[in-house]
Design an enzyme around this catalytic site. Structure first.
Site, mmCIF file in Angstrom:
data_model
loop_
_atom_site.group_PDB
_atom_site.id
_atom_site.type_symbol
_atom_site.label_atom_id
_atom_site.label_comp_id
_atom_site.label_asym_id
_atom_site.label_seq_id
_atom_site.Cartn_x
_atom_site.Cartn_y
_atom_site.Cartn_z
ATOM 1 N N ARG A 181 49.743 55.812 37.963
ATOM 2 C CA ARG A 181 49.248 55.755 39.322
ATOM 3 C C ARG A 181 50.220 56.520 40.267
ATOM 4 N NH1 ARG A 181 45.734 51.856 40.823
ATOM 5 N NH2 ARG A 181 46.864 51.346 42.590
ATOM 6 N N ARG A 185 57.614 63.386 42.431
ATOM 7 C CA ARG A 185 57.771 64.996 43.203
ATOM 8 C C ARG A 185 59.019 65.357 43.232
ATOM 9 N NH1 ARG A 185 54.111 62.541 47.082
ATOM 10 N NH2 ARG A 185 52.183 62.555 46.479
ATOM 11 N N ARG A 264 46.585 38.708 36.894
ATOM 12 C CA ARG A 264 47.797 38.224 37.858
ATOM 13 C C ARG A 264 47.049 38.124 39.491
ATOM 14 N NH1 ARG A 264 51.562 38.113 36.286
ATOM 15 N NH2 ARG A 264 52.687 37.705 38.069
ATOM 16 N N ARG A 295 56.818 42.867 47.959
ATOM 17 C CA ARG A 295 56.881 43.810 49.054
ATOM 18 C C ARG A 295 56.318 43.073 50.352
ATOM 19 N NH1 ARG A 295 51.675 47.330 46.823
ATOM 20 N NH2 ARG A 295 50.176 45.589 46.584
ATOM 21 N N GLU A 320 54.406 39.244 49.894
ATOM 22 C CA GLU A 320 53.645 39.232 48.681
ATOM 23 C C GLU A 320 54.190 38.687 47.511
ATOM 24 O OE1 GLU A 320 51.007 43.043 48.901
ATOM 25 O OE2 GLU A 320 50.904 42.568 46.751
ATOM 26 N N TYR A 368 41.732 48.214 36.197
ATOM 27 C CA TYR A 368 42.156 48.105 37.654
ATOM 28 C C TYR A 368 41.655 49.474 38.381
ATOM 29 C CZ TYR A 368 47.266 48.564 39.608
ATOM 30 O OH TYR A 368 48.246 48.415 40.443
ATOM 31 N N ASP A 370 40.721 51.364 41.912
ATOM 32 C CA ASP A 370 40.676 51.492 43.229
ATOM 33 C C ASP A 370 39.255 51.673 43.765
ATOM 34 O OD1 ASP A 370 43.415 51.460 44.024
ATOM 35 O OD2 ASP A 370 43.550 53.407 43.163
HETATM 36 P P1 FAD Z 1 35.626 42.260 44.304
HETATM 37 O O1 FAD Z 1 36.098 42.870 45.452
HETATM 38 O O2 FAD Z 1 36.668 41.493 43.511
HETATM 39 O O3 FAD Z 1 34.306 41.582 44.230
HETATM 40 C C1 FAD Z 1 33.637 40.808 43.511
HETATM 41 C C2 FAD Z 1 32.964 39.701 44.159
HETATM 42 O O4 FAD Z 1 32.433 38.772 43.118
HETATM 43 C C3 FAD Z 1 34.032 39.007 44.992
HETATM 44 O O5 FAD Z 1 33.789 38.727 46.333
HETATM 45 C C4 FAD Z 1 33.940 37.428 44.211
HETATM 46 O O6 FAD Z 1 33.961 36.341 45.405
HETATM 47 C C5 FAD Z 1 32.348 37.502 43.837
HETATM 48 N N1 FAD Z 1 32.258 36.351 42.707
HETATM 49 C C6 FAD Z 1 33.118 36.474 41.430
HETATM 50 N N2 FAD Z 1 32.435 35.294 40.801
HETATM 51 C C7 FAD Z 1 31.308 34.751 41.439
HETATM 52 C C8 FAD Z 1 30.430 33.987 41.217
HETATM 53 N N3 FAD Z 1 30.540 33.152 40.139
HETATM 54 N N4 FAD Z 1 29.443 33.591 41.898
HETATM 55 C C9 FAD Z 1 29.271 34.372 43.104
HETATM 56 N N5 FAD Z 1 30.180 35.506 43.447
HETATM 57 C C10 FAD Z 1 31.301 35.645 42.577
HETATM 58 N N6 FAD Z 1 41.858 49.819 46.097
HETATM 59 C C11 FAD Z 1 42.172 50.944 46.799
HETATM 60 O O7 FAD Z 1 41.458 51.656 46.749
HETATM 61 N N7 FAD Z 1 43.191 51.103 47.869
HETATM 62 C C12 FAD Z 1 44.090 50.025 47.715
HETATM 63 O O8 FAD Z 1 45.083 50.355 48.364
HETATM 64 C C13 FAD Z 1 43.922 48.656 47.070
HETATM 65 N N8 FAD Z 1 44.557 47.629 47.209
HETATM 66 C C14 FAD Z 1 44.464 46.513 46.517
HETATM 67 C C15 FAD Z 1 45.488 45.522 46.555
HETATM 68 C C16 FAD Z 1 45.017 44.219 45.908
HETATM 69 C C17 FAD Z 1 46.074 43.289 46.231
HETATM 70 C C18 FAD Z 1 43.991 44.267 44.955
HETATM 71 C C19 FAD Z 1 43.433 42.825 44.443
HETATM 72 C C20 FAD Z 1 43.251 45.349 45.049
HETATM 73 C C21 FAD Z 1 43.312 46.583 45.732
HETATM 74 N N9 FAD Z 1 42.436 47.480 45.408
HETATM 75 C C22 FAD Z 1 42.674 48.737 46.091
HETATM 76 C C23 FAD Z 1 41.131 47.484 44.731
HETATM 77 C C24 FAD Z 1 40.052 46.944 45.515
HETATM 78 O O9 FAD Z 1 40.034 45.838 45.998
HETATM 79 C C25 FAD Z 1 38.752 47.228 44.520
HETATM 80 O O10 FAD Z 1 38.734 48.450 43.866
HETATM 81 C C26 FAD Z 1 37.598 46.628 44.769
HETATM 82 O O11 FAD Z 1 37.535 45.622 45.761
HETATM 83 C C27 FAD Z 1 36.508 46.144 43.877
HETATM 84 O O12 FAD Z 1 35.404 45.806 44.258
HETATM 85 P P2 FAD Z 1 34.563 44.960 43.150
HETATM 86 O O13 FAD Z 1 33.238 44.812 43.913
HETATM 87 O O14 FAD Z 1 34.681 45.492 41.801
HETATM 88 O O15 FAD Z 1 35.360 43.501 42.941
HETATM 89 N N1 UDP Z 2 55.872 50.227 40.728
HETATM 90 C C1 UDP Z 2 57.423 50.084 40.761
HETATM 91 N N2 UDP Z 2 58.070 49.827 41.918
HETATM 92 C C2 UDP Z 2 57.763 50.198 43.056
HETATM 93 C C3 UDP Z 2 56.398 50.402 43.066
HETATM 94 C C4 UDP Z 2 55.566 50.517 42.065
HETATM 95 O O1 UDP Z 2 57.817 49.506 39.481
HETATM 96 O O2 UDP Z 2 58.500 50.340 44.176
HETATM 97 C C5 UDP Z 2 55.301 50.318 39.525
HETATM 98 C C6 UDP Z 2 54.728 48.729 39.454
HETATM 99 O O3 UDP Z 2 54.566 48.588 37.875
HETATM 100 C C7 UDP Z 2 53.384 48.622 39.920
HETATM 101 C C8 UDP Z 2 52.804 50.031 39.604
HETATM 102 O O4 UDP Z 2 54.317 50.832 39.702
HETATM 103 O O5 UDP Z 2 52.662 47.723 39.367
HETATM 104 C C9 UDP Z 2 51.676 50.634 40.463
HETATM 105 O O6 UDP Z 2 52.108 50.746 41.830
HETATM 106 P P1 UDP Z 2 51.069 50.735 43.141
HETATM 107 O O7 UDP Z 2 52.113 50.571 44.275
HETATM 108 O O8 UDP Z 2 50.133 51.506 42.773
HETATM 109 O O9 UDP Z 2 50.680 49.034 42.885
HETATM 110 P P2 UDP Z 2 49.315 48.279 43.817
HETATM 111 O O10 UDP Z 2 49.433 48.933 45.018
HETATM 112 O O11 UDP Z 2 48.397 48.369 42.968
HETATM 113 O O12 UDP Z 2 50.013 46.799 43.770
#
Ligand code: FAD
Ligand code: UDP
Length: 396
Positions: A181, A185, A264, A295, A320, A368, A370
């Site tokens: 991911r 560079r 996780r 972070r 976090e 996983y 986005d």
């Molecule tokens: P979710 O957003 O998980 O939605 C699923 C929904 O289903 C939830 O609201 C949940 O409550 C509901 N649900 C589950 N079980 C039930 C049930 N039994 N009854 C009713 N409702 C239920 N993407 C990016 O593009 N950029 C980022 O920087 C980025 N950062 C992230 C950081 C973190 C910490 C995490 C966890 C994800 C990140 N993502 C990021 C990914 C992004 O969150 C997901 O791609 C997106 O939200 C997924 O949407 P979804 O609808 O699949 O799932």
């Molecule tokens: N990672 C790392 N060191 C860093 C940043 C990222 O080892 O400083 C690794 C780590 O395994 C992480 C992966 O690269 O799970 C992807 O990083 P990203 O920042 O995309 O993670 P996210 O934002 O999804 O938590």
């Protein structure tokens, strides 16, 4: 149709108001179909939900920092129907041994780390030498991929301990894709993402999501669990009676019959400071083992264009902490070891028994994804799976 005793006449029930569910509902509405979305949480938006902090007016991403980026023109055009985007471009820094380095690994990181002034070609040659025997292998896991990309010394400084904190799984058990991911560079370009389009929703994530479902064809019921038999929109009532799009955890849908898929979760510790800026950047990674969190996020730095909020002498920072999810924790990142992937494949095969149900999203697909990948997957699922169910319902 949902049973009339449920006082509902939806063509489709969507479990989960995350980006997958919202996109399906929006597409259904646009094509004249009524959908009813339920979510166990008290808000829409899933993990991408944000709110404006009462005290400071800072937009807080409740489930961790969300940065929108994509190279998919179709997805970019689609999301721009519901929100405009700021000019935000993501940058991340890392603290290692009491020193701050730019990420992702770039020529600036390499030269600072080795106290050198290498040219791109010199740096490339050095990294190849430091990758040793890994330079010629086709990596199948995070450890080998990481060393191949940046050589052993940089891997040990920036990846090994951070990954251990983030995943608490031996990097040789994690898929190589996790680390792919991140770009590497051999120039001083330290843009975190390599995508064509990037930005943050101008008036916040939640306004964007509200506009997606602002349509009389869409009804939303919050704080409602699909597996709670005490509410009418539950699995036993709906299954076989109405098409369902399910975006919750796939193992939960099948009552964990084959076991539990590993996830996780993340815990956040909030700090408030009487300072204009605390970190000086939106995200600071702590890549050493002696700092227990991965972070820190300073939310106001995502929106420097909100001048009044940005310039005030008050700021909110979240640290976090990552750990294995137990029952009752929010599942955030699929661990995806070989054993998990084998179990997921078996659950996936069980979907064939559910002809009226489309499984999707991060939790339904144990993936996983986005945001842009989630939206793209939902647009495809709408055309290929959901629409055919509505026009040509499965045999009962
Ligand atoms: P979710 O957003 O998980 O939605 C699923 C929904 O289903 C939830 O609201 C949940 O409550 C509901 N649900 C589950 N079980 C039930 C049930 N039994 N009854 C009713 N409702 C239920 N993407 C990016 O593009 N950029 C980022 O920087 C980025 N950062 C992230 C950081 C973190 C910490 C995490 C966890 C994800 C990140 N993502 C990021 C990914 C992004 O969150 C997901 O791609 C997106 O939200 C997924 O949407 P979804 O609808 O699949 O799932
Ligand atoms: N990672 C790392 N060191 C860093 C940043 C990222 O080892 O400083 C690794 C780590 O395994 C992480 C992966 O690269 O799970 C992807 O990083 P990203 O920042 O995309 O993670 P996210 O934002 O999804 O938590």
């Amino acid at each position: 149709m949902v049973h009339s005793d449920m006082h509902d006449n939806a063509d489709l029930v969507i479990v989960g108001a995350g980006l997958f569910g919202l996109t399906i509902a929006q597409q259904a509405a646009e094509n004249g179909y009524r959908s009813h979305i339920i979510d166990v949480r008290p808000h829409i938006g899933g993990n991408a939900y944000s709110y404006f902090d009462k005290e400071t007016g800072i937009e807080i991403h409740q489930y961790g920092a969300h940065l929108f980026h994509t190279s998919n023109k179709r997805v970019w055009d689609y999301v721009n129907r519901f929100t405009s985007f700021t000019h935000y471009v993501h940058h991340v820094y890392a603290t290692h041994n009491g020193e701050v380095f730019p990420l992702p690994i770039n020529l600036g990181t390499i030269n600072q780390f080795f106290r050198a002034a290498y040219t791109p070609d010199q740096a490339r040659a050095l990294i190849e030498k430091q990758a040793g025997e890994y330079a010629n292998v086709t990596p199948t896991n995070l450890n080998d991929q990481g060393i191949k990309l940046i050589g052993k010394p940089l891997y040990e400084a920036f990846i090994k301990n951070y990954t251990a904190k983030q995943w608490q799984t031996d990097p040789s058990q994690l898929p190589a894709s996790v680390i792919r991911r991140l770009p590497v560079r051999f120039t001083y370009d330290n843009h975190y993402f390599r995508d064509t389009f990037e930005g943050l929703p101008t008036d916040g994530y939640t306004k964007w999501f509200e506009r997606m479902i602002d349509d009389p064809h869409i009804e939303v019921t919050l704080s409602t669990d699909f597996f709670d038999a005490n509410q009418p929109l539950n699995k036993a009532n709906l299954r076989g009676n109405v098409p369902i799009v399910y975006t919750g955890p796939i193992d939960r849908y099948f009552d964990y019959q084959l076991g539990t898929l590993k996830w996780r979760t993340v815990d956040f510790k909030e700090h408030r400071y009487n300072e204009v800026n605390h970190l000086g950047c939106p995200v600071m990674n702590y890549v050493d083992a002696d700092v227990p969190f991965t972070r820190s996020i300073e939310f106001k730095n995502f929106n420097p264009e909100r001048t009044k909020v940005y310039e005030q002498k008050r700021t909110v920072v979240w640290d976090e902490y990552s750990r294995f999810a137990g029952k009752g924790d929010e599942p955030y990142y699929p661990v995806n070891t070989a054993a998990d992937r084998a179990m997921f494949a078996q659950y996936k095969a069980m979907e064939a028994r559910e002809p009226d149900v489309v499984f999707g999203g991060r939790l339904g697909g144990y993936a996983y994804f986005d945001m842009h990948q989630t939206i793209n997957a939902a647009l495809v699922a709408w055309e290929k799976q959901v629409l055919p169910l509505l026009t040509n319902p499965a045999e009962k």
